[in-house]
Design a protein around this motif. Structure first.
Motif, PDB file in Angstrom:
ATOM      1  N   ASP A  16     -63.246 -14.239  22.933  1.00 17.32           N
ATOM      2  CA  ASP A  16     -62.703 -12.915  23.239  1.00 17.32           C
ATOM      3  C   ASP A  16     -63.794 -11.858  23.290  1.00 17.32           C
ATOM      4  OD1 ASP A  16     -63.030 -13.049  20.389  1.00 17.32           O
ATOM      5  OD2 ASP A  16     -61.463 -11.545  20.083  1.00 17.32           O
ATOM      6  N   GLN A  17     -64.842 -12.019  22.489  1.00 17.06           N
ATOM      7  CA  GLN A  17     -65.956 -11.078  22.514  1.00 17.06           C
ATOM      8  C   GLN A  17     -66.730 -11.196  23.822  1.00 17.06           C
ATOM      9  OE1 GLN A  17     -67.595 -12.610  18.849  1.00 17.06           O
ATOM     10  NE2 GLN A  17     -67.096 -10.701  17.777  1.00 17.06           N
ATOM     11  N   LEU A  65     -60.700  -8.616  15.095  1.00 19.55           N
ATOM     12  CA  LEU A  65     -61.625  -8.625  13.962  1.00 19.55           C
ATOM     13  C   LEU A  65     -60.971  -8.038  12.709  1.00 19.55           C
ATOM     14  CD1 LEU A  65     -64.920  -7.562  15.754  1.00 19.55           C
ATOM     15  CD2 LEU A  65     -64.323  -9.845  14.894  1.00 19.55           C
ATOM     16  N   GLU A  66     -60.147  -7.007  12.901  1.00 16.67           N
ATOM     17  CA  GLU A  66     -59.397  -6.421  11.786  1.00 16.67           C
ATOM     18  C   GLU A  66     -58.418  -7.442  11.202  1.00 16.67           C
ATOM     19  OE1 GLU A  66     -59.422  -1.752  13.307  1.00 16.67           O
ATOM     20  OE2 GLU A  66     -57.655  -3.011  13.656  1.00 16.67           O
ATOM     21  N   GLN A  67     -57.729  -8.174  12.060  1.00 14.52           N
ATOM     22  CA  GLN A  67     -56.798  -9.215  11.605  1.00 14.52           C
ATOM     23  C   GLN A  67     -57.528 -10.312  10.849  1.00 14.52           C
ATOM     24  OE1 GLN A  67     -54.943 -10.295  15.290  1.00 14.52           O
ATOM     25  NE2 GLN A  67     -53.451  -8.628  15.211  1.00 14.52           N
ATOM     26  N   LEU A 113     -66.872  -8.242  26.693  1.00 18.34           N
ATOM     27  CA  LEU A 113     -68.141  -7.709  27.175  1.00 18.34           C
ATOM     28  C   LEU A 113     -68.290  -7.881  28.684  1.00 18.34           C
ATOM     29  CD1 LEU A 113     -70.610  -8.772  24.343  1.00 18.34           C
ATOM     30  CD2 LEU A 113     -69.844  -6.450  24.928  1.00 18.34           C
ATOM     31  N   GLU A 114     -67.860  -9.022  29.211  1.00 16.62           N
ATOM     32  CA  GLU A 114     -67.935  -9.223  30.662  1.00 16.62           C
ATOM     33  C   GLU A 114     -67.001  -8.267  31.404  1.00 16.62           C
ATOM     34  OE1 GLU A 114     -67.444 -13.413  31.471  1.00 16.62           O
ATOM     35  OE2 GLU A 114     -69.595 -13.755  31.185  1.00 16.62           O
ATOM     36  N   MET A 115     -65.822  -8.030  30.868  1.00 15.20           N
ATOM     37  CA  MET A 115     -64.900  -7.094  31.519  1.00 15.20           C
ATOM     38  C   MET A 115     -65.428  -5.660  31.420  1.00 15.20           C
ATOM     39  SD  MET A 115     -62.703  -8.926  32.969  1.00 15.20           S
ATOM     40  CE  MET A 115     -61.697  -7.564  33.559  1.00 15.20           C
ATOM     41  N   ILE A 116     -66.025  -5.321  30.289  1.00 15.75           N
ATOM     42  CA  ILE A 116     -66.616  -3.991  30.139  1.00 15.75           C
ATOM     43  C   ILE A 116     -67.760  -3.813  31.131  1.00 15.75           C
ATOM     44  CG2 ILE A 116     -68.009  -2.550  28.580  1.00 15.75           C
ATOM     45  CD1 ILE A 116     -66.158  -3.663  26.278  1.00 15.75           C
ATOM     46  N   GLN A 117     -68.618  -4.827  31.272  1.00 17.51           N
ATOM     47  CA  GLN A 117     -69.710  -4.688  32.237  1.00 17.51           C
ATOM     48  C   GLN A 117     -69.185  -4.641  33.663  1.00 17.51           C
ATOM     49  OE1 GLN A 117     -71.064  -6.806  34.695  1.00 17.51           O
ATOM     50  NE2 GLN A 117     -69.565  -8.375  34.286  1.00 17.51           N
ATOM     51  N   HIS A 118     -68.068  -5.308  33.931  1.00 22.59           N
ATOM     52  CA  HIS A 118     -67.434  -5.233  35.248  1.00 22.59           C
ATOM     53  C   HIS A 118     -67.027  -3.781  35.547  1.00 22.59           C
ATOM     54  CE1 HIS A 118     -64.895  -6.508  38.626  1.00 22.59           C
ATOM     55  NE2 HIS A 118     -63.947  -5.738  38.125  1.00 22.59           N
ATOM     56  N   LYS A 119     -66.437  -3.142  34.541  1.00 22.45           N
ATOM     57  CA  LYS A 119     -66.033  -1.742  34.703  1.00 22.45           C
ATOM     58  C   LYS A 119     -67.251  -0.836  34.833  1.00 22.45           C
ATOM     59  CE  LYS A 119     -61.669  -2.560  34.583  1.00 22.45           C
ATOM     60  NZ  LYS A 119     -60.766  -2.211  35.676  1.00 22.45           N
ATOM     61  N   ASP A 149     -60.031   1.479  30.566  1.00 21.91           N
ATOM     62  CA  ASP A 149     -60.090   0.021  30.439  1.00 21.91           C
ATOM     63  C   ASP A 149     -61.211  -0.418  29.508  1.00 21.91           C
ATOM     64  OD1 ASP A 149     -57.938  -0.250  32.133  1.00 21.91           O
ATOM     65  OD2 ASP A 149     -59.117  -0.897  33.861  1.00 21.91           O
ATOM     66  N   ILE A 150     -62.364   0.249  29.565  1.00 23.80           N
ATOM     67  CA  ILE A 150     -63.476  -0.084  28.672  1.00 23.80           C
ATOM     68  C   ILE A 150     -63.023   0.053  27.219  1.00 23.80           C
ATOM     69  CG2 ILE A 150     -65.718   0.737  27.827  1.00 23.80           C
ATOM     70  CD1 ILE A 150     -66.407   1.334  30.809  1.00 23.80           C
ATOM     71  N   GLN A 151     -62.346   1.142  26.924  1.00 25.00           N
ATOM     72  CA  GLN A 151     -61.821   1.332  25.566  1.00 25.00           C
ATOM     73  C   GLN A 151     -60.847   0.218  25.189  1.00 25.00           C
ATOM     74  OE1 GLN A 151     -60.498   5.421  24.531  1.00 25.00           O
ATOM     75  NE2 GLN A 151     -61.092   5.868  26.637  1.00 25.00           N
ATOM     76  N   GLY A 152     -60.004  -0.154  26.130  1.00 26.53           N
ATOM     77  CA  GLY A 152     -58.989  -1.168  25.861  1.00 26.53           C
ATOM     78  C   GLY A 152     -59.585  -2.520  25.533  1.00 26.53           C
ATOM     79  N   TYR A 153     -60.596  -2.952  26.293  1.00 27.49           N
ATOM     80  CA  TYR A 153     -61.215  -4.250  26.017  1.00 27.49           C
ATOM     81  C   TYR A 153     -61.910  -4.246  24.664  1.00 27.49           C
ATOM     82  CZ  TYR A 153     -60.168  -5.598  30.785  1.00 27.49           C
ATOM     83  OH  TYR A 153     -59.508  -5.903  31.942  1.00 27.49           O
TER      84      TYR A 153
END
Length: 92
Positions: free
Chosen positions: A46-47, A86-88, A51-57, A74-78
């Motif tokens: 998931d990390q 991580l909290e869980q 990161l890949e989705m954030i870099q896509h944005k 979207d960056i905030q959401g990912y």
């Protein structure tokens, strides 16, 4: 979806995000920079995906309309998805 609809959709996306080729160059450069770092192999799925989705944005922002709020949202959401997991994990 008809060919006309696909072409209209692609034209709209190019207007918002810039050329696909430009986006692809930026995106692939960012991915390569991330993947070659020693820390990449220690990330969970998931990390890595976040990161890949954030870099896509980020690539869309750099190649297209930097004022388009949805990319920033979207960056905030990912990042939040990983944060929640991580909290869980920490609470377990």
């Amino acid at each position: 979806m008809t060919q006309t609809n696909v072409n209209e959709m692609l034209a709209g996306r190019e207007g918002r995000y810039g050329s696909f080729q430009g986006h692809a160059r930026i995106s692939q450069d960012l991915k390569a920079a991330m993947h070659e770092r020693s820390g990449w192999d220690g990330l969970q799925a998931d990390q890595r995906e976040a990161l890949e989705m954030i870099q896509h944005k980020i690539a869309r922002i750099l190649n297209g309309d930097p004022t388009y709020l949805d990319n920033w949202h979207d960056i905030q959401g990912y990042a939040r998805l990983v944060e929640k997991r991580l909290e869980q994990d920490a609470a377990a």
